[in-house]
Design an enzyme around this catalytic site. Structure first.
Site, PDB file in Angstrom:
ATOM      1  N   SER A 153       1.310  -2.362   6.230  1.00  0.00           N
ATOM      2  CA  SER A 153       1.888  -2.895   4.999  1.00  0.00           C
ATOM      3  C   SER A 153       1.622  -1.903   3.883  1.00  0.00           C
ATOM      4  O   SER A 153       0.657  -1.130   3.945  1.00  0.00           O
ATOM      5  CB  SER A 153       1.234  -4.243   4.665  1.00  0.00           C
ATOM      6  OG  SER A 153       1.526  -4.646   3.345  1.00  0.00           O
ATOM      7  N   TYR A 210      -6.160  -9.581   3.693  1.00  0.00           N
ATOM      8  CA  TYR A 210      -4.949  -9.053   4.320  1.00  0.00           C
ATOM      9  C   TYR A 210      -4.846  -7.546   4.111  1.00  0.00           C
ATOM     10  O   TYR A 210      -4.536  -6.795   5.050  1.00  0.00           O
ATOM     11  CB  TYR A 210      -3.734  -9.748   3.732  1.00  0.00           C
ATOM     12  CG  TYR A 210      -2.414  -9.224   4.231  1.00  0.00           C
ATOM     13  CD1 TYR A 210      -1.920  -9.582   5.478  1.00  0.00           C
ATOM     14  CD2 TYR A 210      -1.638  -8.365   3.452  1.00  0.00           C
ATOM     15  CE1 TYR A 210      -0.695  -9.103   5.936  1.00  0.00           C
ATOM     16  CE2 TYR A 210      -0.419  -7.881   3.902  1.00  0.00           C
ATOM     17  CZ  TYR A 210       0.044  -8.251   5.142  1.00  0.00           C
ATOM     18  OH  TYR A 210       1.245  -7.776   5.595  1.00  0.00           O
TER      19      TYR A 210
END
Length: 251
Positions: A141, A155
């Site tokens: 990401s 995350y």
């Protein structure tokens, strides 16, 4: 340009937005597909659709159940010997401040994003190396490259770990014919992400868009292109790399 050699591709999390389209594109290229997902209805629908184009096997399983997943993946390798592996698992749209996170958040997000990717590579890569050819694509990401406006520290840490883990795997596999790379997407308008955006207030939506240099989310089609490249024969000299697809959010 010559047609790609037909191979077998294993897609983990195949019923997700980006991987669903990746599966369609790989099917059009003539590859055999093994679609692994815990959503039985969705993965069977996709298998039925793509079965009109190519050979498809749907496998229902939870990649985060590591012992069960290892057994299923071993069976897949024994039966299909996939030479393309795409790990599209993980994801999180929760904005949680660091002080509000718990150890459960870290345990869960590392299981979903790091450990689940590792187990797929652990089972699949030795056969690829023995066969002298393999393409491994892990999903990180933009948050794993820097900080995130859209997620949380657990995350971001997990996606950064995916990048580090993939680089180490790429180093260990170098010279075997197996390459391992990462695609780090920014905000892509999958159904899940678009749904999270729509639940925001109008003021929050404007704030989000103001933080994106291109002023928009990426499309699924834009997200898929680099994944397909890393699945291809032409990616044979790319290993341990990170391809950023984020509209300028991280440069």
């Amino acid at each position: 340009m010559s047609a790609p050699t037909p191979r077998t591709a294993l897609l983990i999390g195949a019923a997700g937005g980006i991987l669903t389209q990746t599966s369609r594109e790989l099917a059009e290229q003539g590859h055999t597909l093994v679609l692994f997902d815990r959503d039985a209805a969705a993965v069977h629908r996709l298998a039925e659709e793509l079965g009109r184009i190519t050979k498809v096997e749907a496998v229902v399983g939870d990649i985060t159940d590591i012992p069960a997943a290892e057994r299923q993946l071993t069976d897949i390798v024994d039966r299909f010997a996939p030479s393309i592996l795409v790990n599209g698992v993980g994801g999180d749209t929760r904005v949680i401040g660091y002080a509000d996170l718990t150890t459960d958040h870290f345990d869960r997000t590392f299981l979903e994003n790091v450990v689940s990717s590792w187990i797929a590579v652990k089972v699949c890569a030795p056969r690829m190396a023995a066969d002298g050819y393999g393409r491994i694509v892990n999903f990180a990401s933009a948050g794993g490259r820097t900080y995130s406006h859209f997620n949380n520290a657990a995350y971001v840490a997990a996606k950064a770990a995916v990048i580090g883990m993939t680089k180490q795997m790429a180093y260990e596999l170098a010279g075997t014919g197996v390459v391992a790379n990462v695609v780090a997407h920014g905000p892509i308008a999958t159904d899940r992400v678009a749904g999270a955006f729509e639940r925001r207030t109008e003021e929050s939506k404007k704030d989000v868009m103001s933080r994106l240099p291109m002023g928009r989310y990426g499309t699924v089609a834009e997200a898929v292109g680099s994944v397909l490249h890393l699945c291809s024969e032409s990616a044979g000299y790319s290993t341990g790399s990170v391809i950023d697809i984020n509209g300028g959010l991280y440069m």
